[in-house]
Design an enzyme around this catalytic site. Sequence first.
Site, PDB file in Angstrom:
ATOM      1  N   GLU A  57       1.273  -1.456   0.155  1.00  0.00           N
ATOM      2  CA  GLU A  57      -0.251  -0.163   0.036  1.00  0.00           C
ATOM      3  C   GLU A  57       1.178   1.277   0.109  1.00  0.00           C
ATOM      4  O   GLU A  57       0.535   2.027  -0.634  1.00  0.00           O
ATOM      5  CB  GLU A  57      -1.140  -0.281   1.530  1.00  0.00           C
ATOM      6  CG  GLU A  57      -2.275   0.184   1.314  1.00  0.00           C
ATOM      7  CD  GLU A  57      -3.137   0.263   2.483  1.00  0.00           C
ATOM      8  OE1 GLU A  57      -3.849  -1.027   2.206  1.00  0.00           O
ATOM      9  OE2 GLU A  57      -3.006   1.513   2.863  1.00  0.00           O
ATOM     10  N   SER A 273       6.079  -8.128  -8.848  1.00  0.00           N
ATOM     11  CA  SER A 273       6.407  -7.135  -7.700  1.00  0.00           C
ATOM     12  C   SER A 273       5.543  -5.853  -8.235  1.00  0.00           C
ATOM     13  O   SER A 273       4.591  -6.333  -9.102  1.00  0.00           O
ATOM     14  CB  SER A 273       7.852  -6.415  -8.062  1.00  0.00           C
ATOM     15  OG  SER A 273       8.126  -5.773  -9.876  1.00  0.00           O
TER      16      SER A 273
END
Lengths: 383, 370
Positions: A57, A273
């Site tokens: 996040e 990723s």
Amino acid sequence: MKFLNEQSYDPIPIYRVIDNKGQVIDRTEEPRIDNETLLNMYKTMVQLNQMDEILIESQQQGRISMYLTNYGEEGIQVGSGAALLPRDMIFAQYRELGVLLYRGMTVTEIINQCYGNHEDRDKGRQIPMHFGNKEKNIVTASSPLATQMPQAVGAAYAFKRAPNNERCVICYFGDGAASEGDAHAAFNFAATLQCPVILFCRNNGYAVWTPTNQQYRGDGIAARGLALGLHTIRVDGTDALAVYRAVERAREIAIQNKPVLIEAMSYRVGLHSTADFSNNAFRSVEEIQKWAQEENPVEKLRLYLEGRGLWNSDIEKQFLKEARDIVLRTIQEADQKKKAHWKEMLQDVYYVMPQHLQKQMNQMEKHLEKYKEHYPLDQFQSE
Amino acid sequence: MAGLGKKISILGNLVKYVNNGSKRLSSHFVYHPDNEAPVAGETSKMNMMQAINNAMDLTLKSDPTAVLFGEDVGFGGVFRCALGLQEKYGKDRVFNTPLCEQGIAGFGIGLATAGATAIAEIQFADYIFPAFDQLVNEAAKARYRSAGQFACGGLTVRAPCGAVGHGGLYHSQSPEAFFAHAAGLKVVVPRGPIAAKGLLLACIQEQDPCIFLEPKILYRSAAEEVPVDSYTLPLGKAQVLREGDAATLIAWGTQVHVLLEVAEMAEERLGVRCDVIDLMSILPWDVDTVCNSVKKTGRCLIAHEAPLTAGFGAELAATIQEECFLHLEAPVARAAGWDAPFPHVFEPFYLPDRWRCFDALQRLLAYDQQ
């Protein structure tokens, strides 16, 4: 005359200790791990999951530039990390955060590196996930894949030469990295030079978007170990206890100067990723869900611990909150910290800074005197 | 017996043809030994191979962590630089590796990271390229990327380089320019036995990873009275071998001897004396010594076997013109290998030989008279 191929032999079997419900399959194979270690293993998994969730996040919010999650590989990471000794040297790739946390790297250290602030042990020189800690015998990672493999073998050779050596080296690499020439070099050198090294392959089914059936045609990475003269085992990477047992035994073998290859089978539940924009278009949602639900390493270990009376949902709730809080708090602190002084950009290239680099530093210093307002100096430490 | 006579005369013709057509040419340089030793004390006549062997012997003797390895090193190495060392120090310290340069380099980096002194031999510099990733991305950057927690200063990579008369594409290369571009490495090239021993010992003891390129033609043809004790020569420092004020001639390795001869030719034929500088270290290189010389002479010729374009002479020329512009009487000149792979039979035309260098010097000296 007979030509052999990869189907001439049965595939190397997969060793596991517990099943999907955390039940021990064969009691004689159950590792003897003390309760404290078992709890540390599980707690590390929970901490790891919280770090992954929150740091992903924070990347989306633009606080850090990149992050790699570890979902699906928690068993590999804590299982192997717990079976190592602090004196063993670790050469990692980029998806081993659970190993490093288990070893004792702090949430603060990890987050400082991701931010690249002045407390980052890399001094902001590398992108996130390139951890290293000299006191904890964790060699700072680099980005090129598999380069660490022959290096790990060399380090192991140096250990071997010390009298009464009781250290081994462990080197992590993925199913994709295993295709690199350096991987073959590492296997071959380890075997011919008889090095106390554990070469640990995290076979998680994908290298970015390339599935393993496009990465190799033979019997995975384990078959190559056999072919090149390594003691080899294939384990269920989602089974932390199986991984623990394998690494524990691998250490004993390696210390006798017999290198070991472990291929741990698991699944990369997350994207490669934060730079991976595929939204999982390269695979089916069903495949991800199957692995995430049926072969969840965290779930399995938790069920095992609950079965042993070592864990319950109240403790879970409490610890989850703690794990989450520490990450959130550390991020807020890291946010406030400045980057190191800009001159750190030119230090440590050599042991002693050579004249030409000193000259370049002087040039940049003069340039900044004149053009300082065009550079983000307020984000960096000043003299 | 008549048949035998006929056979002999055919053979006689054949031998004559071979002699004219493919007589192997003598080398393109004359070796100029150092006329003084860098340290006092007992000396011994050694060729460059023996001097290198001696440096490694001294290292293995004094440093218990030191190991020497590479292809065929256990048996002494193809150029015999490791001769006798396995017998003396044992198979765990002097040993063969599998045939894999990327493995040799990576293994060496790992050894050095763990605190050992690692001397890695690459059989020919032409074969160093599989190790390029390890050397450029790992060895050069280990200290920087870990902020000094990890480094591989204990690593020295040695490789025979340069023209040897018959090496062709893959036994003659001089790859120094590729590595000069990797900040974090040191790159060194000796011109003879005394330099080789001192520079190699310096590289081995240096706290940064070093690439030591050994001009293979000098292994046997270069011999000097070399001090038998341990000594080092400073890295990053050039040596001025001859002094004069007409021009500055710069080279490294074998080419130093070509330029020494060119300086002699200049004195004989043109009545001028030149500074001749052996750069010795390519990275970092001695800007001060070079620029002090060029500011004095105003004219500079750089010569190297490696191809012209982006050869290391380009870096020297760029810096020299930047630092010495107002002192220059002529553009900085370069005499180098042509921009082609190193050829076999055409070697005499390829190398920047004494005539190409002498001609370049003449044009330098005549420049402001045009």
